[in-house]
Motif scaffolding. Structure first.
Motif, PDB file in Angstrom:
ATOM      1  N   ARG A 364       0.809  -1.222   0.000  1.00 34.93           N
ATOM      2  CA  ARG A 364       0.000   0.000   0.000  1.00 34.93           C
ATOM      3  C   ARG A 364       0.844   1.275   0.000  1.00 34.93           C
ATOM      4  NH1 ARG A 364      -4.588  -1.518  -1.781  1.00 34.93           N
ATOM      5  NH2 ARG A 364      -5.381   0.527  -1.114  1.00 34.93           N
ATOM      6  N   ASP A 365       2.084   1.199   0.492  1.00 35.96           N
ATOM      7  CA  ASP A 365       2.935   2.390   0.561  1.00 35.96           C
ATOM      8  C   ASP A 365       3.902   2.500  -0.612  1.00 35.96           C
ATOM      9  OD1 ASP A 365       1.780   3.145   2.989  1.00 35.96           O
ATOM     10  OD2 ASP A 365       3.147   1.854   4.125  1.00 35.96           O
ATOM     11  N   PHE A 366       3.763   1.638  -1.591  1.00 37.37           N
ATOM     12  CA  PHE A 366       4.664   1.673  -2.746  1.00 37.37           C
ATOM     13  C   PHE A 366       4.423   2.978  -3.518  1.00 37.37           C
ATOM     14  CE2 PHE A 366       5.667  -0.089  -7.148  1.00 37.37           C
ATOM     15  CZ  PHE A 366       7.039   0.025  -6.971  1.00 37.37           C
ATOM     16  N   PRO A 367       5.439   3.841  -3.662  1.00 30.44           N
ATOM     17  CA  PRO A 367       5.221   5.190  -4.220  1.00 30.44           C
ATOM     18  C   PRO A 367       4.701   5.203  -5.655  1.00 30.44           C
ATOM     19  CG  PRO A 367       7.576   4.726  -3.931  1.00 30.44           C
ATOM     20  CD  PRO A 367       6.844   3.660  -3.215  1.00 30.44           C
ATOM     21  N   LEU A 368       4.985   4.162  -6.449  1.00 28.50           N
ATOM     22  CA  LEU A 368       4.532   4.159  -7.832  1.00 28.50           C
ATOM     23  C   LEU A 368       3.020   3.994  -7.959  1.00 28.50           C
ATOM     24  CD1 LEU A 368       7.613   3.838  -8.234  1.00 28.50           C
ATOM     25  CD2 LEU A 368       7.114   2.360 -10.190  1.00 28.50           C
ATOM     26  N   ARG A 369       2.355   3.695  -6.856  1.00 27.88           N
ATOM     27  CA  ARG A 369       0.885   3.666  -6.874  1.00 27.88           C
ATOM     28  C   ARG A 369       0.354   5.058  -7.204  1.00 27.88           C
ATOM     29  NH1 ARG A 369      -1.565  -0.856  -4.374  1.00 27.88           N
ATOM     30  NH2 ARG A 369      -3.450   0.375  -4.067  1.00 27.88           N
ATOM     31  N   LEU A 370       1.049   6.079  -6.714  1.00 29.13           N
ATOM     32  CA  LEU A 370       0.622   7.459  -6.949  1.00 29.13           C
ATOM     33  C   LEU A 370       1.278   8.051  -8.188  1.00 29.13           C
ATOM     34  CD1 LEU A 370       0.751   8.900  -3.307  1.00 29.13           C
ATOM     35  CD2 LEU A 370      -1.281   8.310  -4.631  1.00 29.13           C
ATOM     36  N   THR A 371       2.574   7.795  -8.362  1.00 33.60           N
ATOM     37  CA  THR A 371       3.326   8.506  -9.397  1.00 33.60           C
ATOM     38  C   THR A 371       3.233   7.874 -10.788  1.00 33.60           C
ATOM     39  OG1 THR A 371       5.306   7.259  -8.734  1.00 33.60           O
ATOM     40  CG2 THR A 371       4.977   9.449  -7.741  1.00 33.60           C
ATOM     41  N   SER A 372       2.962   6.571 -10.866  1.00 34.54           N
ATOM     42  CA  SER A 372       2.907   5.900 -12.177  1.00 34.54           C
ATOM     43  C   SER A 372       1.548   5.276 -12.483  1.00 34.54           C
ATOM     44  CB  SER A 372       3.997   4.823 -12.268  1.00 34.54           C
ATOM     45  OG  SER A 372       5.262   5.401 -12.484  1.00 34.54           O
ATOM     46  N   GLY A 373       0.608   5.443 -11.575  1.00 38.68           N
ATOM     47  CA  GLY A 373      -0.726   4.925 -11.842  1.00 38.68           C
ATOM     48  C   GLY A 373      -0.902   3.448 -11.573  1.00 38.68           C
ATOM     49  N   PHE A 374       0.052   2.836 -10.836  1.00 37.85           N
ATOM     50  CA  PHE A 374      -0.084   1.423 -10.483  1.00 37.85           C
ATOM     51  C   PHE A 374      -0.906   1.318  -9.191  1.00 37.85           C
ATOM     52  CE2 PHE A 374       4.408   0.928 -12.468  1.00 37.85           C
ATOM     53  CZ  PHE A 374       3.868   1.128 -13.740  1.00 37.85           C
ATOM     54  N   ASN A 375      -2.181   1.651  -9.297  1.00 33.95           N
ATOM     55  CA  ASN A 375      -3.047   1.746  -8.128  1.00 33.95           C
ATOM     56  C   ASN A 375      -4.136   0.672  -8.179  1.00 33.95           C
ATOM     57  OD1 ASN A 375      -4.811   2.708 -10.128  1.00 33.95           O
ATOM     58  ND2 ASN A 375      -4.223   4.835  -9.710  1.00 33.95           N
ATOM     59  N   ASP A 376      -5.123   0.784  -7.286  1.00 31.96           N
ATOM     60  CA  ASP A 376      -6.181  -0.225  -7.221  1.00 31.96           C
ATOM     61  C   ASP A 376      -6.964  -0.317  -8.530  1.00 31.96           C
ATOM     62  OD1 ASP A 376      -5.487  -0.892  -4.658  1.00 31.96           O
ATOM     63  OD2 ASP A 376      -6.992   0.389  -3.696  1.00 31.96           O
TER      64      ASP A 376
END
Length: 486
Positions: A364-376
């Motif tokens: 959940r804290d992986f920064p690429l979730r926000l910066t590269s769109g690798f999100n839910d």
């Protein structure tokens, strides 16, 4: 430039399945000039109810759909699913998502009905000739389940190749720098009969490019045995004790009558446990020979020129055999031989990708979730779900290889592998790239950290497709880490 890949019979289907898995790992089909080449698979098997046929088609369809969601056309650089697999129907249409690799050769009749034996006078010479050439079992056999190890039946039924819609499409679309490769066993019925017929039809067709085409083939010789046929089943004609005799007869005919540019041979006699003799199901696990046979396609594309200076009759056939380093019951990185280690490394990277791909969504804290769109939203997308389905098939394929006889087991397999240990059997991960990380145990953190480091470079590339960006970053991050082994 394309290679038309004809996979004939059950062995052809199994080799195509292994080739698809190898290409998914990022292994490239490059020609003699280092250029990417498309592969056009054509599946030929009248036994359409066979699970293996449906399974092979499903894997091919999934591969094409995943790749079409990553890009339309060529994938620049290194990536998983790099090579284009295009169906004959879609060739030239730029449509990879809805392929059709199946050409319906199924006949719901007996061989006797197919040749219209019943319409001949009972006392005719032709009746006597047919009874001389074919047994009663041959004549009464249903063609819906293939040719059951009888090439004398197959060569008659398949002789109308050139009247089929798929063959006409093939001759119409074959171009100047295209080439042909054929995968078939020579100890059964469909492959042993379809292989020489297809070559002859190609050499006599109306397309000049195709008549003079570079043709390669792999003749898969016996690599498994079957339990003896049951006495209570008179219709079971497949007897593996005849495999060697059939192989000798086929190879003798090919040597005299068949003209191809490259011919590969492969066989294995290591099997200790015979497969169940069940012609309806044929539920045999993936075999190492099928996997290695798939590499002959890539070797042919890489080493054999697409354009030949001489006519086919004046060209010399190049013969190849495929070997391993040690005759071990369980093959791995250390005993298979240097020539095959590059293949294992590609499989290692994809097996690692399966694990990282499964574990990363819970970070959940992986920064690429926000910066590269690798999100839910990304992880719940149709692409990710399709990728997970394909990865399950890939894992089962590796598992079957590791459990067969002979076994190909270079990895520590686990369906819920959490990367607690480096996957390559007999080897450890050693990081000489980042001194600060030397004391941190091997695990997911290495790959996540590498992805973070790569992100700035990928931002400069301006890759619009998030699926292409994800797989390409994964490929590079995993490759950067897995090379540190000892």
């Amino acid at each position: 430039m394309s290679t038309f890949l004809f996979c004939i019979g059950g062995t052809g289907l199994r080799v195509m399945k292994s080739l698809t898995m190898l290409l998914a790992s990022g292994y490239k089909a490059c020609n003699e000039n280092g250029e990417d080449e498309d592969i056009i698979p054509v599946l030929i098997d009248p036994h359409k109810s066979l699970d293996e046929f449906t399974h092979c088609k499903k894997i091919l369809d999934n591969y094409c759909e995943i790749r079409s969601m990553m890009t339309k056309g060529a994938l620049p650089g290194d990536n998983f699913f790099h090579t284009r697999l295009v169906s004959l129907e879609n060739l030239g249409l730029n449509d990879e998502a809805n392929p059709n690799f199946d050409y319906d050769l199924r006949l719901d009749c007996s061989f006797g009905e197919f040749i219209q034996k019943g319409k001949l006078p009972t006392d005719s010479v032709n009746q006597d000739l047919i009874n001389l050439l074919y047994s009663e079992s041959n004549i009464n056999r249903s063609l819906a389940v293939g040719f059951k190890g009888s090439p004398n039946v197959g060569c008659v039924v398949l002789n109308n190749f050139n009247d089929q819609n798929w063959f006409q499409q093939f001759t119409a679309k074959f171009g100047q720098r295209d080439r042909v490769f054929i995968v078939a066993s020579v100890f059964g019925g469909t492959g042993a009969s379809g292989f020489p017929l297809l070559v002859k039809k190609i050499r006599s067709c109306g397309n000049t490019y195709l008549q003079n085409a570079t043709i390669g083939a792999i003749a898969v010789m016996p690599y498994f045995e079957l339990t003896p046929p049951k006495k209570e089943d008179p219709n079971n004609d497949i007897n593996s004790s005849c495999f060697i005799t059939k192989t000798k007869a086929a190879l003798s005919y090919y040597d005299k009558e068949l003209k191809v540019d490259s011919l590969y041979y492969i066989a294995d006699d290591k099997q200790q446990k015979p497969y169940a003799n069940d012609e309806e199901q044929q539920q045999n696990g993936t075999h190492f020979i099928e996997f290695i046979s798939a590499t002959s396609v890539l070797h042919f594309i890489k080493t054999t020129p697409a354009e030949q200076a001489k006519r086919p009759a004046d060209r010399k056939t190049e013969y190849y055999s495929i070997c391993i380093d040690k005759n071990a019951e369980v093959l791995n990185w250390d005993n298979i031989g240097l020539a095959h280690q590059e293949l294992i490394y590609s499989l290692l990277n994809y097996y690692t990708f399966i694990s990282v791909n499964k574990l990363i969504r819970s970070e959940r804290d992986f920064p690429l979730r926000l910066t590269s769109g690798f999100n839910d939203t990304f992880y719940d997308s149709g692409f990710f779900q399709l990728l997970e389905k394909f990865n399950k098939e890939y894992y089962l394929w590796l598992k079957e290889l590791s459990e067969n006889d002979r076994a190909f087991a270079p990895f520590r397999l686990g369906e819920n592998n959490r990367l607690d240990d480096f996957p390559l059997v007999g080897h450890e991960f050693t990081n000489t790239k980042k001194c600060l990380w030397k004391k941190i145990p091997y695990g997911l953190s290495y790959y996540l950290h590498e992805l973070i480091l790569l992100e700035k470079n990928y931002d400069k590339l301006n890759i619009d497709n998030v699926y292409e960006k994800y797989t390409k970053m994964m490929y590079e991050a995993i490759d950067n880490m897995n090379r540190f082994v000892k």
